[in-house]
Design an enzyme around this catalytic site. Structure first.
Site, PDB file in Angstrom:
ATOM      1  N   GLY A  64      -9.191  -7.011   3.806  1.00  0.00           N
ATOM      2  CA  GLY A  64      -8.130  -8.015   3.884  1.00  0.00           C
ATOM      3  C   GLY A  64      -6.867  -7.481   4.522  1.00  0.00           C
ATOM      4  O   GLY A  64      -6.886  -6.436   5.188  1.00  0.00           O
TER       5      GLY A  64
ATOM      6  N   HIS B 223      -8.877  -6.660  13.047  1.00  0.00           N
ATOM      7  CA  HIS B 223      -9.956  -7.365  12.337  1.00  0.00           C
ATOM      8  C   HIS B 223     -10.413  -8.582  13.142  1.00  0.00           C
ATOM      9  O   HIS B 223     -11.613  -8.856  13.253  1.00  0.00           O
ATOM     10  CB  HIS B 223      -9.474  -7.847  10.959  1.00  0.00           C
ATOM     11  CG  HIS B 223      -9.046  -6.759  10.021  1.00  0.00           C
ATOM     12  ND1 HIS B 223      -7.730  -6.539   9.704  1.00  0.00           N
ATOM     13  CD2 HIS B 223      -9.762  -5.851   9.306  1.00  0.00           C
ATOM     14  CE1 HIS B 223      -7.644  -5.535   8.836  1.00  0.00           C
ATOM     15  NE2 HIS B 223      -8.860  -5.103   8.579  1.00  0.00           N
TER      16      HIS B 223
ATOM     17  N   ARG C 151      -2.159  -0.789   6.593  1.00  0.00           N
ATOM     18  CA  ARG C 151      -1.170   0.104   5.967  1.00  0.00           C
ATOM     19  C   ARG C 151       0.131   0.178   6.765  1.00  0.00           C
ATOM     20  O   ARG C 151       1.118   0.698   6.245  1.00  0.00           O
ATOM     21  CB  ARG C 151      -1.767   1.497   5.764  1.00  0.00           C
ATOM     22  CG  ARG C 151      -2.835   1.511   4.682  1.00  0.00           C
ATOM     23  CD  ARG C 151      -3.298   2.921   4.335  1.00  0.00           C
ATOM     24  NE  ARG C 151      -4.085   2.960   3.123  1.00  0.00           N
ATOM     25  CZ  ARG C 151      -5.422   2.953   3.071  1.00  0.00           C
ATOM     26  NH1 ARG C 151      -6.128   2.915   4.180  1.00  0.00           N
ATOM     27  NH2 ARG C 151      -6.051   2.992   1.907  1.00  0.00           N
TER      28      ARG C 151
END
Ligand code: AMP
Length: 293
Positions: free
Chosen positions: A43, A49, A199
């Site tokens: 996620g 992604h 991150r």
């Protein structure tokens, strides 16, 4: 007590929280002659992604994305608790990129009471990220094996951003004869070169600037190698110098064989440069493949 989770589901997207639910969807898609593409994620989705989901969409009639922050791949003191959870935005991003089904299991759905089976990919899991994060790849290999067994995709997509991870998964799939093709897709970067990562959200504006040192160290080393550097020691040292002069603490800077991650002492025609560094309590990794003609 299961934690109540609420989220809004974009139209055209199916969201399944149970193993049986996702299996039912996959069975229907397959019965309709569709190939199943699968993108496992934790996620906090970004364009990296999305690029995997789009690649799956291009090749497969049905695209499954999983979103699961996998506790077993985090060590004690790592960022499991604070890992960003942005489910509504993630579901919208999945729909936008062309996913059909999102598998959104709870921790108990994946690791029910009494769970006690783990899988380990020896060797590849023990170096670099594995040496610094003991047990990390055991957690990754275990959850990916479970997800592949649940979703039974024809093709599963991984990012080159986590270079060592995709090698561990390829080894797992080969060693256990899993009937799935693994596709590794290129790292998507910000315009200034920083590899996209969930991150990166942890970085404040100053750290965000400093973080560019990772990709800079890689492109500088790649240029050195392309211009004929034969001794890898100064190449690795220069990567470290670039990272540390930006104020980061280096975990490793290395030049390796692309398949085995054996550390090289002299250049080969196909190499990978791997770097990892810390910035405050944020850990960042990056890599670059280099091919010498
Ligand atoms: P994560 O959600 O961090 O577990 O990542 C899920 C998948 O997305 C993994 O296969 C990652 O390698 C991939 N990924 C993460 N960042 C990027 C990126 N910047 N470009 C391409 N793929 C990525």
């Amino acid at each position: 007590m299961p934690i109540e989770r609420s989220f809004s589901i974009p139209s055209g997207l199916a969201v399944e929280e149970s193993v049986c639910g996702v299996r039912r969807h996959v069975a229907t898609a397959r019965a309709n002659g569709r190939a199943i593409g699968f993108v496992p994620t934790m996620g906090a989705l970004h364009a990296g992604h999305a690029s995997l989901i789009e690649a799956a969409r291009d090749r497969c009639g049905s695209v499954v994305v999983s979103i699961f922050v996998n506790p077993t791949q985090f060590g004690p003191g790592e960022d499991f608790q604070r890992y960003p959870r942005t489910i509504d935005a993630d579901l919208a991003a999945c729909r936008e990129a062309g996913a059909d089904i999102v598998f959104l299991p709870s921790k108990d759905e994946i690791y029910p009471e009494g769970f006690s089976t783990f899988v380990e990919v020896a060797g590849l899991s023990d170096v670099f990220e594995g040496a610094i994060r003991p047990g990390h790849f055991r957690g990754v290999a275990t959850v990916v094996l479970k997800l592949l067994n649940i979703v039974t995709p024809d093709v599963a997509y991984f990012g080159a951003k986590d270079y060592q991870q995709q090698l561990v998964i390829r080894r797992l799939v080969a060693d256990l004869d899993l009937p799935v093709a693994i596709e590794t897709r290129p790292t998507i970067r910000e315009p200034d070169g920083l590899a996209m990562s969930s991150r990166n959200r942890y970085l404040d504006p100053v750290q965000r600037q400093q973080a560019c040192a990772l990709s800079k160290s890689l492109t500088t080393a790649s240029d050195r190698l392309r211009s004929g550097a034969r001794d890898l020691t100064p190449v690795k040292a220069e990567m470290r110098r670039i990272i540390e002069s930006a104020g980061l603490t280096t975990d490793y800077t290395t030049v390796c064989d692309r398949r085995t991650l054996r550390e090289l002492t002299e250049p080969e025609s196909r190499m990978v440069l791997l770097v990892a560094a810390r910035l405050g309590d944020v850990r960042l990794i990056d890599n670059l493949e280099v091919t010498l003609l």
